[in-house]
Design an enzyme around this catalytic site. Structure first.
Site, mmCIF file in Angstrom:
data_model
loop_
_atom_site.group_PDB
_atom_site.id
_atom_site.type_symbol
_atom_site.label_atom_id
_atom_site.label_comp_id
_atom_site.label_asym_id
_atom_site.label_seq_id
_atom_site.Cartn_x
_atom_site.Cartn_y
_atom_site.Cartn_z
ATOM 1 N N ASP A 56 0.689 -1.100 0.118
ATOM 2 C CA ASP A 56 0.142 -0.003 -0.098
ATOM 3 C C ASP A 56 0.899 1.151 0.106
ATOM 4 O O ASP A 56 2.258 1.128 -0.483
ATOM 5 C CB ASP A 56 -0.832 0.083 1.334
ATOM 6 C CG ASP A 56 -2.098 0.645 1.073
ATOM 7 O OD1 ASP A 56 -2.523 1.772 0.850
ATOM 8 O OD2 ASP A 56 -3.311 0.076 0.472
ATOM 9 N N ASP A 57 0.185 2.320 0.209
ATOM 10 C CA ASP A 57 0.777 3.580 0.333
ATOM 11 C C ASP A 57 2.258 3.590 0.974
ATOM 12 O O ASP A 57 2.545 3.040 2.149
ATOM 13 C CB ASP A 57 0.077 4.891 1.050
ATOM 14 C CG ASP A 57 0.406 6.022 0.783
ATOM 15 O OD1 ASP A 57 1.393 6.507 0.451
ATOM 16 O OD2 ASP A 57 -0.514 6.826 1.281
ATOM 17 N N ARG A 79 -5.866 16.476 3.315
ATOM 18 C CA ARG A 79 -4.865 15.419 3.555
ATOM 19 C C ARG A 79 -3.534 15.954 3.058
ATOM 20 O O ARG A 79 -2.720 15.198 2.419
ATOM 21 C CB ARG A 79 -5.230 14.225 3.087
ATOM 22 C CG ARG A 79 -4.743 13.085 3.779
ATOM 23 C CD ARG A 79 -4.734 11.597 3.062
ATOM 24 N NE ARG A 79 -4.317 10.434 3.838
ATOM 25 C CZ ARG A 79 -3.735 9.435 3.375
ATOM 26 N NH1 ARG A 79 -3.651 9.182 2.181
ATOM 27 N NH2 ARG A 79 -3.505 8.328 4.379
ATOM 28 N N LYS A 88 -3.923 -0.967 -6.815
ATOM 29 C CA LYS A 88 -4.869 -0.179 -5.998
ATOM 30 C C LYS A 88 -4.747 1.110 -6.469
ATOM 31 O O LYS A 88 -3.963 2.051 -6.268
ATOM 32 C CB LYS A 88 -4.807 -0.401 -4.568
ATOM 33 C CG LYS A 88 -5.695 0.131 -3.779
ATOM 34 C CD LYS A 88 -5.485 -0.189 -2.321
ATOM 35 C CE LYS A 88 -6.302 0.689 -1.196
ATOM 36 N NZ LYS A 88 -5.996 0.272 0.102
ATOM 37 N N ASP A 147 -5.896 4.971 -5.748
ATOM 38 C CA ASP A 147 -6.762 5.377 -4.850
ATOM 39 C C ASP A 147 -6.937 7.124 -5.211
ATOM 40 O O ASP A 147 -6.454 7.703 -6.045
ATOM 41 C CB ASP A 147 -5.762 5.731 -3.763
ATOM 42 C CG ASP A 147 -6.691 5.518 -2.268
ATOM 43 O OD1 ASP A 147 -7.713 5.830 -2.598
ATOM 44 O OD2 ASP A 147 -5.968 5.219 -1.073
ATOM 45 N N ASN A 153 -7.631 10.306 -2.683
ATOM 46 C CA ASN A 153 -8.230 10.755 -1.313
ATOM 47 C C ASN A 153 -8.594 12.152 -0.934
ATOM 48 O O ASN A 153 -8.095 12.661 0.153
ATOM 49 C CB ASN A 153 -6.877 10.444 -0.286
ATOM 50 C CG ASN A 153 -6.806 8.810 -0.182
ATOM 51 O OD1 ASN A 153 -7.912 8.177 -0.227
ATOM 52 N ND2 ASN A 153 -5.689 8.279 -0.126
ATOM 53 N N CYS A 204 -10.306 3.070 -5.332
ATOM 54 C CA CYS A 204 -10.318 3.347 -3.974
ATOM 55 C C CYS A 204 -10.577 4.894 -3.989
ATOM 56 O O CYS A 204 -10.072 5.688 -4.969
ATOM 57 C CB CYS A 204 -9.145 2.834 -3.193
ATOM 58 S SG CYS A 204 -9.205 3.288 -1.382
ATOM 59 N N ASP A 234 -13.064 2.393 4.127
ATOM 60 C CA ASP A 234 -11.749 2.332 5.280
ATOM 61 C C ASP A 234 -11.991 1.685 6.545
ATOM 62 O O ASP A 234 -11.376 1.436 7.359
ATOM 63 C CB ASP A 234 -10.970 3.794 5.224
ATOM 64 C CG ASP A 234 -10.274 3.973 3.982
ATOM 65 O OD1 ASP A 234 -9.897 2.884 3.270
ATOM 66 O OD2 ASP A 234 -9.716 5.080 4.129
HETATM 67 C C1 GLA Z 1 -6.943 5.601 1.596
HETATM 68 C C2 GLA Z 1 -7.455 4.120 1.347
HETATM 69 C C3 GLA Z 1 -6.723 3.287 2.440
HETATM 70 C C4 GLA Z 1 -5.045 3.587 2.038
HETATM 71 C C5 GLA Z 1 -4.644 4.893 2.481
HETATM 72 C C6 GLA Z 1 -3.108 5.128 2.023
HETATM 73 O O1 GLA Z 1 -7.460 6.137 2.776
HETATM 74 O O2 GLA Z 1 -8.667 4.073 1.419
HETATM 75 O O3 GLA Z 1 -7.093 1.868 2.092
HETATM 76 O O4 GLA Z 1 -4.675 2.981 0.998
HETATM 77 O O5 GLA Z 1 -5.333 5.763 1.592
HETATM 78 O O6 GLA Z 1 -2.931 6.432 2.430
#
Ligand code: GLA
Length: 718
Positions: free
Chosen positions: A355-356, A432, A465, A467, A469, A515, A537
């Site tokens: 992930d991130d 963010r 994935k 994303d 945000n 996402c 989340d």
């Molecule tokens: C969002 C996604 C999470 C994760 C974070 C990473 O909030 O929904 O699942 O990937 O970003 O920063």
């Protein structure tokens, strides 16, 4: 089938279980009927023209316009407002011709449903004689799928530019009746909880102005008979194939006629249309169900699985994944990732998702978005050796991106400070600690296609994935002239769709999951490119019941990511049993999101058992027919749903209880939509029952001493 009765100028769109009638009356296209399937016959005399009586209003205010505009005293909601060269928005659209053809044309620049030799399309063109604006309404009927697709395109046939101020791609009048509405509302970590209320009088809308479909209101609305249940009653529903700002509305006029509409949000949209140019709307999906909310969902699910989702992953078993986000957040290195992956492999997982935090210098969420270059401090060898090590464990390698964003602290921003959406002279509002790239700009699109392709080509990556945000503030492109500024949001969507189209076609073997802070962009637009969405989340098992229940109204289980996480849960601090977390996650694409290397021996055994069950049941869970049984927003303690395989041979019933209640009669769960005379054997007891008995007598729910307990019952046809 599509029928046209020339003498009566009557159109009949006939699906497998619905009919939709329109008629040209004095040049105006009026809506006659949408409901249960009718034989092809002339019903027009059953729906008389507007009664002529002494009234303050003209008869035009009583017409059931198929596409209501501003004209002749039509005072209800309008689907289209176009400011012409004279500065007014009067538009008297009259029938100018139609065409019926086999198939369905893809919609240029926008995602849309596709066909496999099973569709027929009607296009009706309406024209305004004064401005020469014409509108072509498109209707596609499928064989085998009970979804009606609608869209429209506007052509400026005049000699001056016009401005589109409001474009609702579908509007429909419903019969007079006593109705409820149901929609999906929420916020980050609380997406798509269903809300059912009486259909209000006057105008009602739910919307997003955020530049994304959003967490708050899903682009979905149902109007249904007041007595409708999961199994019974007439339900009219709409969603659309678009991921940006939208408005869904109902209007109950003063003479009690209900109508509903869907389209782009008029507050954040205009379009400058030059003479000779054409504007294309997104596509709406309309479902009529004569058999309640489950009937509606069955129709949406089948269609979304087979005519929205596409590519090699459409029908393929979705991999059981482990994602490191809640396990490590930004604090990981290769060794840590591999320790989780090794345990994941031992448990039976098939995909590891990093992930991130793997790029730039991203140790927190305050930097590096846009710099899609691996952080050698965390992954000294880069992505390729990590992928090889994962593959050696028998795991696929997946990676996280947030392509549409830019951190002010990034090399990309330092090089291109004007690439973000912004308004000169005003603050660039951060959320963010990040800004949004102007996806409408070709150079931004090309940068992303290049940067992402380089990463995806650099290692054996088979999952992404994607994303997103934050939502748009000062959501304007600095390169558009002032008469086009309000086009920024829609141009962003067109740019995003171009990037998605290029990337997903270039990497067809990659499984993409979308996402947006969880499920902030869960819509059919994204599903055209990515067959999965991270549902929320919020991974708390109990909260997830409401979220997955609501999501299931429109979207099939194969589109919902659902992960087992640790307790106390990171979003709610709630403690739920490990088995229940697994039983909730098997309601979607199953995965883990916790540090598996720290799992106790006892939970490891449970995890192994859960993975084995998911593998055995994956086909029925991902491709079966999903029905809701006990509504957690109505029942104070229970939730239940079922999956029935396509050939009806396997049945999986999932029951979830909130808390222990002493001294109560056992509750029962009644199954749905089973073949009445078939017999099913219950796997754990060997007892057999008729479909009829399971639906009418039901199964008693055991008494238990554990809060948040749950049960998964498996049945096989004998
Ligand atoms: C969002 C996604 C999470 C994760 C974070 C990473 O909030 O929904 O699942 O990937 O970003 O920063």
């Amino acid at each position: 089938m599509i029928f046209y009765h020339a003498e009566q100028q009557l159109f009949h769109l006939q699906g497998d279980t619905y009919s939709y009638f329109m008629q040209v009356r004095n040049g105006v296209l009026v809506h006659l009927y949408w409901g249960s399937r009718l034989p092809d016959e002339d019903i027009s005399s059953l729906i008389p023209a507007v009664p002529v009586y002494a009234s303050f209003d003209s008869e035009f205010n009583r017409l059931t316009y198929e596409l209501p505009t501003q004209e002749k005293g039509y005072f209800s909601q309008q689907a289209l407002n176009i400011v012409n060269a004279q500065g007014d928005d009067v538009c008297s659209l009259r029938y100018a011709g139609h065409e019926i053809f086999a198939g369905k044309k893809p919609i240029p620049q926008l995602p849309s449903a596709y066909e496999e030799g099973d569709a027929e399309t009607l296009e009706i063109t309406l024209r305004d004689p004064l401005t020469h604006i014409s509108v072509t309404l498109s209707y596609t009927v499928y064989q085998g799928f009970d979804v009606l697709c609608r869209s429209l395109r506007i052509q400026n046939g005049g000699s001056d530019a016009v401005t589109l101020r409001n474009v609702q791609e579908a509007s429909v009048f419903l019969p007079k009746g006593d109705y409820d509405i149901l929609h999906l509302k929420g916020s980050h970590c609380r997406e798509r909880n269903q809300l059912r209320t009486a259909l209000p009088r006057g105008f009602f809308s739910l919307d997003s102005r955020r530049g994304a479909s959003g967490h708050e209101n899903n682009p979905f609305l149902t109007v249904m008979e007041r007595h409708a249940t999961q199994q019974q009653g007439k339900v009219y529903a709409m969603t659309h194939v678009y991921s940006g700002s939208f408005r869904l509305s109902t209007d109950v006029s003063i003479d009690d006629r209900p109508s509903m509409m869907i389209g782009m949000h008029p507050d954040v949209f205009t379009w400058h249309l030059e003479a000779g140019d054409t504007f294309q709307s997104p596509e709406a999906l309309l479902v009529f169900s004569p058999n309640g909310l489950n009937g509606m969902s069955h129709r949406f699910h089948a269609f979304i699985r087979k005519r929205i989702c596409r590519g090699v992953w459409r029908d393929a078993p979705r991999p059981i994944l482990v994602n490191n986000w809640e396990a490590t957040y930004f604090g990981f290195n290769e060794e840590k990732l591999l320790s989780i992956a090794e345990k994941g492999a031992a448990i039976g997982c098939e995909l590891f998702v990093m992930d991130d935090g793997w790029f730039g210098k991203r140790d927190q969420d305050n930097c590096s978005l846009g710099d899609w270059v691996v952080d050698k401090r965390k992954l000294p060898g880069g992505l390729k050796p990590l992928g090889e090590k994962l593959n050696a464990l028998g795991m696929r390698f997946g990676i996280w991106f947030e392509p549409e964003m830019i951190s002010p602290d990034s090399d990309l921003y330092r090089a291109h400070p004007d690439w973000c959406l912004h308004v000169d002279g005003r603050d660039r509002t951060e959320a963010r600690q990040q800004l949004i790239l102007d996806m409408g700009r070709r150079e931004v699109q090309d940068y992303l296609i290049d940067a992402l392709s380089r990463v995806l080509e650099s290692a054996n990556i088979t999952y992404v994935k994607w994303d997103m945000n934050r939502n748009m503030t000062e959501g304007f492109s600095c390169v558009l002239p002032k008469e086009r500024k309000l086009e920024s949001q829609h141009r962003y969507m067109l740019g995003l769709y171009r990037v998605l189209d290029v990337i997903t076609k270039h990497f067809p073997h990659v499984l993409f999951e979308s996402c947006s802070g969880g499920g902030g962009r869960f819509d059919c637009g994204m599903l055209c490119y990515m067959p999965q969405t991270w549902t929320s989340d919020d991974t708390d098992a109990y909260e997830r019941l409401g979220i997955q229940w609501g999501t299931s109204m429109v979207y099939p289980a194969s589109t919902m990511g659902a992960h087992v996480s640790v307790v106390p849960n990171h979003q709610t601090m709630r403690i739920t049993p490990f088995e229940t977390r697994c039983n909730v996650a098997l309601g979607g694409n199953f995965g883990f999101e916790l540090d598996l290397s720290k799992l106790s021996d006892e939970d490891t055994e449970k995890a192994i058992a859960a993975v084995k069950t998911v593998k055995e049941l994956r086909t029925v869970l991902q491709q079966g027919t999903f029905s809701r049984l006990i509504d957690p927003t109505v029942h104070d303690n229970l939730c239940a749903w079922q999956f029935l395989s396509e050939d009806e041979s396997q049945l999986v019933v999932c029951v979830y209880q909130r808390r222990v209640k002493p001294n109560v009669q056992p509750e029962r769960v009644y199954m749905a939509s089973l073949p009445a005379d078939s017999r099913y054997r219950r796997a754990d007891t060997g007892d057999t029952y008729s479909g009829s008995a399971l639906m009418n007598v039901g199964l008693p729910i055991p008494t238990t001493w554990t809060d948040y307990d749950s049960w998964v019952y498996r049945f096989e046809k004998v």
